[in-house]
Design a protein around this motif. Structure first.
Motif, PDB file in Angstrom:
ATOM      1  N   LEU A   1       3.074 -52.992 -61.585  1.00 20.45           N
ATOM      2  CA  LEU A   1       1.961 -52.651 -60.956  1.00 20.45           C
ATOM      3  C   LEU A   1       0.511 -53.070 -59.989  1.00 20.45           C
ATOM      4  CD1 LEU A   1       1.826 -51.804 -64.955  1.00 20.45           C
ATOM      5  CD2 LEU A   1       2.845 -49.912 -63.385  1.00 20.45           C
ATOM      6  N   ALA A   2       0.503 -52.311 -59.408  1.00 22.41           N
ATOM      7  CA  ALA A   2       0.299 -53.050 -57.764  1.00 22.41           C
ATOM      8  C   ALA A   2      -1.222 -51.627 -57.770  1.00 22.41           C
ATOM      9  CB  ALA A   2       1.078 -52.632 -57.225  1.00 22.41           C
ATOM     10  N   VAL A   3      -1.090 -50.457 -58.263  1.00 20.77           N
ATOM     11  CA  VAL A   3      -2.508 -49.254 -57.410  1.00 20.77           C
ATOM     12  C   VAL A   3      -2.605 -48.677 -58.569  1.00 20.77           C
ATOM     13  CG1 VAL A   3      -2.824 -47.866 -55.899  1.00 20.77           C
ATOM     14  CG2 VAL A   3      -1.565 -50.117 -55.131  1.00 20.77           C
ATOM     15  N   PRO A   4      -3.900 -49.060 -59.743  1.00 17.82           N
ATOM     16  CA  PRO A   4      -3.511 -47.947 -60.158  1.00 17.82           C
ATOM     17  C   PRO A   4      -4.059 -46.782 -60.028  1.00 17.82           C
ATOM     18  CG  PRO A   4      -5.874 -48.790 -59.930  1.00 17.82           C
ATOM     19  CD  PRO A   4      -4.879 -49.504 -58.784  1.00 17.82           C
ATOM     20  N   HIS A   5      -2.980 -45.863 -59.820  1.00 20.34           N
ATOM     21  CA  HIS A   5      -2.631 -44.610 -58.933  1.00 20.34           C
ATOM     22  C   HIS A   5      -3.022 -43.743 -60.408  1.00 20.34           C
ATOM     23  CE1 HIS A   5      -2.010 -44.946 -54.945  1.00 20.34           C
ATOM     24  NE2 HIS A   5      -0.642 -45.792 -54.970  1.00 20.34           N
TER      25      HIS A   5
ATOM     26  N   SER B   1       0.150 -48.054 -51.635  1.00 25.19           N
ATOM     27  CA  SER B   1      -1.454 -47.965 -50.641  1.00 25.19           C
ATOM     28  C   SER B   1      -2.517 -49.090 -51.235  1.00 25.19           C
ATOM     29  CB  SER B   1      -1.793 -46.652 -50.670  1.00 25.19           C
ATOM     30  OG  SER B   1      -2.541 -46.902 -51.944  1.00 25.19           O
ATOM     31  N   TYR B   2      -3.325 -49.144 -50.715  1.00 27.38           N
ATOM     32  CA  TYR B   2      -4.260 -50.091 -50.484  1.00 27.38           C
ATOM     33  C   TYR B   2      -5.386 -49.630 -51.519  1.00 27.38           C
ATOM     34  CZ  TYR B   2      -8.698 -47.791 -48.541  1.00 27.38           C
ATOM     35  OH  TYR B   2      -9.849 -47.428 -47.781  1.00 27.38           O
TER      36      TYR B   2
ATOM     37  N   THR C   1      -1.524 -46.641 -45.919  1.00 25.16           N
ATOM     38  CA  THR C   1      -0.900 -48.277 -46.959  1.00 25.16           C
ATOM     39  C   THR C   1      -1.425 -48.982 -45.918  1.00 25.16           C
ATOM     40  OG1 THR C   1       0.721 -47.181 -45.050  1.00 25.16           O
ATOM     41  CG2 THR C   1       1.365 -47.375 -47.482  1.00 25.16           C
ATOM     42  N   ARG C   2      -2.362 -48.803 -44.547  1.00 25.52           N
ATOM     43  CA  ARG C   2      -2.535 -49.651 -43.661  1.00 25.52           C
ATOM     44  C   ARG C   2      -3.217 -51.291 -44.603  1.00 25.52           C
ATOM     45  NH1 ARG C   2      -6.664 -46.709 -39.703  1.00 25.52           N
ATOM     46  NH2 ARG C   2      -6.913 -45.357 -42.101  1.00 25.52           N
TER      47      ARG C   2
END
Ligand SMILES: NC(=O)c1ccc[n+]([C@@H]2O[C@H](COP(=O)([O-])OP(=O)(O)OC[C@H]3O[C@@H](n4cnc5c(N)ncnc54)[C@H](O)[C@@H]3O)[C@@H](O)[C@H]2O)c1
Length: 558
Positions: free
Chosen positions: A485-489, A401-402, A409-410
């Motif tokens: 590690l692309a997104v800090p979820h 996701s962004y 995910t846009r």
């Protein structure tokens, strides 16, 4: 026996098939909606039609349907109107069962829609545009996209006004002369007065109506995430009308349906000012994000941790909105809104010197759109330092996701990262706790629109349509050579390096795109024999040297 062909249908994300309505269904459907509207009007309710049941329209429709008169009674009956395309028709039967057609992390969305449809019966959905003739007010929430022709050059793109123009034509054909039309769609500045108003006027003239259409603009500031509903209802609004009547009517309407008591309304003189407000606020955000890209590279090359720099700067109240850009800047709005402004300057407002005037906004969008490419370089370099190669490497990206803790995910930066790594020959895997389907990959041949996928900017993309978002991290990590590690979820912030290496089956390359790793975790990864790199994280080299120097001589590991 001869097989009769299946009627065309629309398939929901949960894979439920809904046959599309046929010609004969339209009259019955209109009669249903008309009866409901008449009943509502006899109870003193206003009838509001919301055009477009997407991310914004579905929730806005429910907020209007949930609003109350000063006497505490529901004051509006809302008809959500959605075109019956095979891609979107399913939203109508779903909503009419009291279920939300948009997946949201905010639990209030489902509750609100259920309350309005099933308990209060103040909300219904239809595909029949004739419902417009029943409305006292029409709210327009259809999309207006900006189509880019090249990756990293937004100047060659163009606004796609087709859905909006078609909607305005339908509205003009059906509405009553006194109906308020409120455009909430983010539009190219000038659209309300110079595109939409003429369409309505022309339609009125054709119908022999002599009064001016009552047209207004007020843009949405909705934020996907846990505060979805509040970001529409309990948030500051800006509005403007094409004439005095439209201005007064839009102000009255917004005060009736939104919490303008706590979040004051700003009323502007002309729609172009309200339209420009939206474009400028999002271009500003895109620009301050893009601005940090160069300092991120500076930091990587000079031993500086940009995450700590940003934290230090944020201590100054005047600079508290400085933000780290991650692997790109996605979401529906920030990558496109500046483009709508740049395009309008020439194509609606008639100026030819756009390239001289607009220098920062296009650059910002271009920088943001291509920032993810650098992540692939970092992954390549980390693997090289371990004596490995991208080509043929199994790589897991955590986060599709962004932004953190949402499933949207846009235009996510992660998409560019995956596409670039696939182009370089990596075998990609994806994990995201909030995303069930990554349609930008799964349906890349016709999503978001046929022929307009980012697929077209890269080679070697065919395999990506087979990617399925994985839900079990230990399984997803088994046997990988690199982890992005692309997104800090939230779940990723809790990951322990020992578990990651254990699940992967040995030391791997780690790329931190969003400042997820505190120094002690970076150190631990190095101690475990991993290689670590990160966007804007030049200090990892120092940690690596410290770990190496602390090792007993001749321990053999690099
Ligand atoms: N999603 C966000 O986070 C966000 C935030 C702020 C502003 N906005 C703006 O709000 C607007 C709507 O965005 P969205 O995210 O809801 O888009 P979306 O694509 O999710 O929804 C648009 C809907 O309109 C429908 N539609 C198109 N033409 C129609 C027609 N002629 N009649 C009836 N329905 C029609 C589409 O089928 C779709 O369901 C855009 O301008 C967007 O920029 C979106």
């Amino acid at each position: 026996m001869q097989n009769t062909p299946e009627p065309p249908s629309s398939v929901s994300p949960a894979n439920e098939h809904f046959p599309l309505p046929g010609r004969a269904d339209y009259a019955t459907e209109f009669a249903r909606v008309e009866t409901l509207a008449q009943e509502a009007r006899s109870q003193g309710k206003e009838v509001v039609v919301v055009m477009g049941l997407g991310f914004v329209g579905a929730v806005m429709a429910a907020i209007v349907a949930d609003s109350r008169n000063p006497d505490g009674q529901p004051g509006k009956f809302v008809i959500g109107c959605q075109r019956p395309s095979s891609r979107s028709f399913w939203k109508i039967p779903l909503l009419n069962r009291g279920e939300s057609p948009v997946k949201a992390e905010d639990p209030e969305v489902e509750v609100l829609i259920h309350r309005c449809v099933v308990e209060n019966r103040t909300l219904t959905a239809t595909y029949n545009g004739e419902c417009l003739g029943l409305a006292d007010c029409v709210v327009v929430d259809v999309q207006c996209d900006y189509t880019k022709q090249d990756l990293g050059n937004m100047r060659t793109g163009e606004a796609d006004m087709a859905a909006l123009e078609a909607t305005m034509r339908t509205i003009g054909e059906h509405i009553r002369p006194s109906c308020l039309v409120l455009i909430e769609t983010t539009v190219a500045p000038g659209t309300t007065e110079f595109v939409a108003w003429p369409i309505l006027k022309k339609a009125f003239a054709k119908r022999g109506i002599t009064s001016e259409p009552v047209l207004a603009h007020s843009f949405e500031r909705v934020m996907p995430g846990r505060e979805y509903v509040a970001s529409i209802r309990d948030f500051w609004r800006v509005c403007a009308g094409c004439n005095d009547e439209a201005r007064a009517r839009v102000e009255k309407f917004l005060r009736e349906v939104l919490n303008t008591q706590d979040f004051p309304l700003t009323i502007m003189d002309r729609p172009i000012e309200s339209e420009t407000t939206k474009i400028v606020e999002n271009s500003y955000r895109a620009a301050i994000l893009a601005y940090l890209n160069e300092w991120s590279l500076f930091a990587e090359r000079n031993g500086v941790d940009l995450i700590k720099v940003i934290k230090a700067i944020k201590m100054r109240p005047t600079h508290s909105n400085i933000i780290f850009p991650g692997p790109g800047v996605g979401g529906y709005c920030l990558p496109k809104d500046g483009g709508l402004g740049y395009w309008a300057y020439r194509h609606i407002l008639g100026f030819e010197d756009g390239d001289d005037v607009f220098r920062i906004t296009p650059t910002a969008i271009d920088v943001n759109d291509t920032r993810g490419l650098h992540v692939a370089e970092l992954a390549r370099d980390a693997l090289r330092n371990m004596g490995r190669y991208i080509a043929g490497a199994e790589i897991l990206i955590c986060g599709a996701s962004y932004r953190q803790d949402v499933g949207d995910t846009r235009y996510s930066g992660s998409e560019i990262v995956v596409r670039k790594l696939a182009e370089m020959g990596a075998e990609m895997r994806v994990h995201d706790p909030y995303v069930e389907h990554w349609y930008e990959l799964e349906n890349q041949d016709d999503y978001p629109v046929k022929g307009l996928s980012w697929e077209r900017f890269f080679r070697n993309q065919g395999e990506l349509s087979h990617i399925r978002v994985q839900t079990e991290l230990p399984k997803a990590l088994a046997g990988v050579e690199a982890l992005i590690l692309a997104v800090p979820h939230a779940p990723y912030l809790k990951l322990s390096p020992d578990d990651v290496v254990n699940w992967a089956g040995g030391p791997i390359a780690i790329v931190d795109c969003f400042g997820l790793l505190p120094d002690e975790k970076i150190r631990r990864y190095f101690e475990l024999g991993c290689e670590v790199k990160g966007l804007g994280r030049g200090h990892v080299q120092r940690i690596k040297e410290e770990v190496r120097n602390a090792r007993p001589q001749g321990s053999g590991k690099n």
